[in-house]
Write a protein that holds these residues in place. Structure first.
Motif, PDB file in Angstrom:
ATOM      1  N   ALA A   1       0.824  -1.209   0.000  1.00 50.51           N
ATOM      2  CA  ALA A   1       0.000   0.000   0.000  1.00 50.51           C
ATOM      3  C   ALA A   1       0.858   1.260   0.000  1.00 50.51           C
ATOM      4  CB  ALA A   1      -0.934   0.003   1.206  1.00 50.51           C
ATOM      5  N   ALA A   2       2.013   1.214   0.693  1.00 46.66           N
ATOM      6  CA  ALA A   2       2.927   2.357   0.664  1.00 46.66           C
ATOM      7  C   ALA A   2       3.425   2.602  -0.761  1.00 46.66           C
ATOM      8  CB  ALA A   2       4.102   2.112   1.614  1.00 46.66           C
ATOM      9  N   TYR A   3       3.742   1.514  -1.470  1.00 51.70           N
ATOM     10  CA  TYR A   3       4.147   1.632  -2.874  1.00 51.70           C
ATOM     11  C   TYR A   3       3.018   2.241  -3.708  1.00 51.70           C
ATOM     12  CZ  TYR A   3       5.973   0.225  -7.454  1.00 51.70           C
ATOM     13  OH  TYR A   3       6.440   0.226  -8.749  1.00 51.70           O
ATOM     14  N   ILE A   4       1.818   1.707  -3.560  1.00 53.59           N
ATOM     15  CA  ILE A   4       0.672   2.154  -4.353  1.00 53.59           C
ATOM     16  C   ILE A   4       0.320   3.607  -4.080  1.00 53.59           C
ATOM     17  CG2 ILE A   4      -1.844   1.873  -4.548  1.00 53.59           C
ATOM     18  CD1 ILE A   4      -1.428  -1.140  -4.317  1.00 53.59           C
ATOM     19  N   SER A   5       0.425   4.031  -2.822  1.00 47.41           N
ATOM     20  CA  SER A   5      -0.104   5.334  -2.411  1.00 47.41           C
ATOM     21  C   SER A   5       0.563   6.511  -3.102  1.00 47.41           C
ATOM     22  CB  SER A   5       0.035   5.490  -0.893  1.00 47.41           C
ATOM     23  OG  SER A   5       1.403   5.621  -0.509  1.00 47.41           O
ATOM     24  N   ASP A   6       1.775   6.328  -3.611  1.00 47.34           N
ATOM     25  CA  ASP A   6       2.510   7.434  -4.225  1.00 47.34           C
ATOM     26  C   ASP A   6       2.231   7.566  -5.715  1.00 47.34           C
ATOM     27  OD1 ASP A   6       4.384   9.592  -3.942  1.00 47.34           O
ATOM     28  OD2 ASP A   6       5.883   8.361  -4.954  1.00 47.34           O
ATOM     29  N   TYR A   7       1.536   6.583  -6.298  1.00 47.88           N
ATOM     30  CA  TYR A   7       1.340   6.601  -7.746  1.00 47.88           C
ATOM     31  C   TYR A   7       0.199   7.552  -8.109  1.00 47.88           C
ATOM     32  CZ  TYR A   7       1.289   4.969 -12.542  1.00 47.88           C
ATOM     33  OH  TYR A   7       1.383   4.909 -13.903  1.00 47.88           O
ATOM     34  N   ALA A   8       0.491   8.538  -8.972  1.00 54.35           N
ATOM     35  CA  ALA A   8      -0.494   9.515  -9.472  1.00 54.35           C
ATOM     36  C   ALA A   8      -1.076  10.389  -8.368  1.00 54.35           C
ATOM     37  CB  ALA A   8      -1.625   8.808 -10.230  1.00 54.35           C
ATOM     38  N   PHE A   9      -0.478  10.367  -7.187  1.00 59.91           N
ATOM     39  CA  PHE A   9      -1.040  11.081  -6.038  1.00 59.91           C
ATOM     40  C   PHE A   9      -0.824  12.590  -6.149  1.00 59.91           C
ATOM     41  CE2 PHE A   9      -0.991  11.300  -1.101  1.00 59.91           C
ATOM     42  CZ  PHE A   9      -2.334  11.605  -1.080  1.00 59.91           C
ATOM     43  N   LEU A  10       0.432  13.015  -6.269  1.00 58.40           N
ATOM     44  CA  LEU A  10       0.733  14.451  -6.325  1.00 58.40           C
ATOM     45  C   LEU A  10       0.120  15.107  -7.556  1.00 58.40           C
ATOM     46  CD1 LEU A  10       2.176  16.816  -4.990  1.00 58.40           C
ATOM     47  CD2 LEU A  10       4.275  16.144  -6.181  1.00 58.40           C
ATOM     48  N   GLY A  11      -0.054  14.340  -8.632  1.00 57.32           N
ATOM     49  CA  GLY A  11      -0.660  14.885  -9.844  1.00 57.32           C
ATOM     50  C   GLY A  11      -2.067  15.409  -9.647  1.00 57.32           C
ATOM     51  N   THR A  12      -2.725  15.018  -8.548  1.00 56.34           N
ATOM     52  CA  THR A  12      -4.066  15.545  -8.248  1.00 56.34           C
ATOM     53  C   THR A  12      -4.042  17.060  -8.139  1.00 56.34           C
ATOM     54  OG1 THR A  12      -4.485  13.504  -6.996  1.00 56.34           O
ATOM     55  CG2 THR A  12      -6.033  15.307  -6.686  1.00 56.34           C
ATOM     56  N   ALA A  13      -2.941  17.626  -7.625  1.00 54.74           N
ATOM     57  CA  ALA A  13      -2.838  19.075  -7.467  1.00 54.74           C
ATOM     58  C   ALA A  13      -2.727  19.805  -8.802  1.00 54.74           C
ATOM     59  CB  ALA A  13      -1.632  19.421  -6.591  1.00 54.74           C
ATOM     60  N   LEU A  14      -2.410  19.081  -9.873  1.00 56.40           N
ATOM     61  CA  LEU A  14      -2.252  19.702 -11.194  1.00 56.40           C
ATOM     62  C   LEU A  14      -3.529  19.708 -12.020  1.00 56.40           C
ATOM     63  CD1 LEU A  14       1.209  18.331 -12.351  1.00 56.40           C
ATOM     64  CD2 LEU A  14       0.598  20.732 -12.078  1.00 56.40           C
ATOM     65  N   LEU A  15      -4.532  18.967 -11.588  1.00 58.83           N
ATOM     66  CA  LEU A  15      -5.703  18.778 -12.444  1.00 58.83           C
ATOM     67  C   LEU A  15      -6.370  20.087 -12.892  1.00 58.83           C
ATOM     68  CD1 LEU A  15      -7.346  15.635 -10.763  1.00 58.83           C
ATOM     69  CD2 LEU A  15      -5.937  15.752 -12.831  1.00 58.83           C
ATOM     70  N   PRO A  16      -6.513  21.118 -12.035  1.00 57.53           N
ATOM     71  CA  PRO A  16      -7.140  22.353 -12.515  1.00 57.53           C
ATOM     72  C   PRO A  16      -6.232  23.207 -13.403  1.00 57.53           C
ATOM     73  CG  PRO A  16      -7.257  22.146 -10.108  1.00 57.53           C
ATOM     74  CD  PRO A  16      -6.229  21.177 -10.590  1.00 57.53           C
ATOM     75  N   HIS A  17      -4.948  22.842 -13.525  1.00 55.33           N
ATOM     76  CA  HIS A  17      -3.970  23.735 -14.140  1.00 55.33           C
ATOM     77  C   HIS A  17      -3.265  23.169 -15.370  1.00 55.33           C
ATOM     78  CE1 HIS A  17      -4.447  25.827 -10.299  1.00 55.33           C
ATOM     79  NE2 HIS A  17      -4.108  24.702  -9.689  1.00 55.33           N
ATOM     80  N   HIS A  18      -3.406  21.854 -15.636  1.00 59.41           N
ATOM     81  CA  HIS A  18      -2.525  21.240 -16.634  1.00 59.41           C
ATOM     82  C   HIS A  18      -2.793  21.750 -18.048  1.00 59.41           C
ATOM     83  CE1 HIS A  18      -5.416  18.412 -18.468  1.00 59.41           C
ATOM     84  NE2 HIS A  18      -5.968  18.400 -17.279  1.00 59.41           N
ATOM     85  N   CYS A  19      -3.969  22.321 -18.312  1.00 57.47           N
ATOM     86  CA  CYS A  19      -4.225  22.859 -19.652  1.00 57.47           C
ATOM     87  C   CYS A  19      -3.593  24.233 -19.852  1.00 57.47           C
ATOM     88  CB  CYS A  19      -5.735  22.945 -19.906  1.00 57.47           C
ATOM     89  SG  CYS A  19      -6.515  21.341 -20.151  1.00 57.47           S
ATOM     90  N   GLN A  20      -3.217  24.878 -18.752  1.00 57.46           N
ATOM     91  CA  GLN A  20      -2.604  26.210 -18.855  1.00 57.46           C
ATOM     92  C   GLN A  20      -1.091  26.188 -18.653  1.00 57.46           C
ATOM     93  OE1 GLN A  20      -5.318  25.772 -16.472  1.00 57.46           O
ATOM     94  NE2 GLN A  20      -6.670  26.108 -18.224  1.00 57.46           N
ATOM     95  N   HIS A  21      -0.577  25.105 -18.078  1.00 53.99           N
ATOM     96  CA  HIS A  21       0.839  25.065 -17.739  1.00 53.99           C
ATOM     97  C   HIS A  21       1.449  23.728 -18.119  1.00 53.99           C
ATOM     98  CE1 HIS A  21      -0.877  28.086 -14.956  1.00 53.99           C
ATOM     99  NE2 HIS A  21       0.274  28.704 -15.121  1.00 53.99           N
ATOM    100  N   THR A  22       2.735  23.769 -18.417  1.00 52.01           N
ATOM    101  CA  THR A  22       3.519  22.562 -18.675  1.00 52.01           C
ATOM    102  C   THR A  22       4.424  22.317 -17.478  1.00 52.01           C
ATOM    103  OG1 THR A  22       3.514  22.975 -21.062  1.00 52.01           O
ATOM    104  CG2 THR A  22       5.202  21.470 -20.200  1.00 52.01           C
ATOM    105  N   VAL A  23       4.407  21.103 -16.978  1.00 50.25           N
ATOM    106  CA  VAL A  23       5.206  20.774 -15.788  1.00 50.25           C
ATOM    107  C   VAL A  23       6.682  20.703 -16.156  1.00 50.25           C
ATOM    108  CG1 VAL A  23       5.631  19.082 -13.985  1.00 50.25           C
ATOM    109  CG2 VAL A  23       3.298  19.496 -14.766  1.00 50.25           C
TER     110      VAL A  23
END
Length: 317
Positions: A225-247
């Motif tokens: 679960a520790a392994y799983i928990s980090d996958y795609a997690f931080l990307g949640t913070a980008l969802l409102p912004h990814h069409c306006q910005h490139t990471v």
């Protein structure tokens, strides 16, 4: 690392074939013992960023910590800091310090080292099972079951067939599709390309380890679960912004987990993720892992660095 069994009933999953043993158990989280409380871990999957996957480091560190406690205590919390970039070309050494061994609670500190320097530090707290009359939890969101949700690769194929997909996203999706990640993901209510313009910082997906882990070892299920928990997690913070910005740069700073109830990481669990705040080139995300029977199994929180460039900008920073 034996312990009481993870739950078999109430999760509604059939077991994967036993001969298809999960690579997370046979390889990723199978550490080599070098000396007392000193272990070596190798790498299985490296993201396109060419940095070590944070979930791998957390999972391996928790394996090392769990090997230093008795069978009758189980992890209830994990607090981690990522302090240096992990080098995928060399193994990681895990040094365990037996900080405290008490009657009810025990604490272990783990340092992950490469090239003679710490790249990651964490503390794990273990507790002997104790009954409590005080119990409550939130209610699990109502979502379609995983059998009615398309897998990640099916969803990616659908996006790639859309003629309006921008080329930079097409390249990124092809890279994701080519990765051999040892977990399965099914995104709940995936957005269309048009909906991506106005997304909220929330997402939910069904997730489980690939292959068979079995019912016997709840400590190993927590490490997975520790392994799983980090996958795609931080990307949640980008969802409102990814069409306006490139990471340009995105990396975890810290990660915390609280384990509430036994579960099977090779059975489908719902990962509910949200980002209550972003600013100062950082993003904060929170998550809950639910068993299919509605039991809240794990709570997570993470902060990470997120640096972006406005789309169309020629900045080379």
């Amino acid at each position: 690392m034996s312990s009481p069994r993870a739950p078999e009933d109430g999760q509604g999953d059939g077991d994967p074939p036993r001969d298809l043993r999960s690579v997370l158990v046979t390889s990723v989280l199978n550490l080599e013992l070098l000396d007392e409380d000193l272990f070596r871990g190798t790498h299985y999957w490296v993201p396109t960023t060419k940095r070590l996957f944070g979930g791998q480091i957390m999972g391996q560190a928790l394996v090392a910590a769990a090997k230093s406690v008795s069978e009758d205590v189980h992890v209830h919390s994990l607090h981690c800091y990522f302090v240096r970039r992990g080098d995928p070309k060399v193994p990681v050494l895990y040094q365990v310090e037996r900080t405290r061994t008490g009657a009810s609670f025990s604490v272990r500190s783990v340092k992950a080292v490469q090239h003679g320097k710490p790249i990651f530090i964490c503390q794990a707290s273990f507790q002997q099972a104790q009954p409590s009359p005080i119990q409550h939890q939130f209610s699990m969101p109502t979502v379609p079951p995983p059998e009615e949700v398309h897998g990640y690769k099916t969803l990616i194929d659908r996006y790639l067939r859309d003629p309006n997909l921008q080329e930079e996203y097409r390249v990124g999706l092809n890279q994701i599709a080519a990765q051999e990640v040892p977990i399965e993901i099914k995104l709940v209510n995936p957005p269309t390309l048009g909906q991506m313009q106005s997304m909220e910082p929330r997402q939910m997906f069904w997730v489980r380890a690939r292959g068979y882990i079995g019912e016997g070892d709840i400590k190993m299920h927590c490490c997975v679960a520790a392994y799983i928990s980090d996958y795609a997690f931080l990307g949640t913070a980008l969802l409102p912004h990814h069409c306006q910005h490139t990471v340009r740069f995105m990396v975890s700073l810290d990660h915390s987990m609280w384990f509430h109830a036994p579960f099977r990481a090779d059975h489908w669990m719902l990962y509910e993720c949200e980002s209550p705040w972003a600013g100062g080139s950082r993003g904060l995300v929170q998550g809950r892992l639910w068993r299919r029977d509605g039991v809240l199994a794990v709570t997570c929180a993470q902060e990470g660095v997120i640096r972006v460039t406005p789309q169309g900008s020629k900045s080379k920073l």
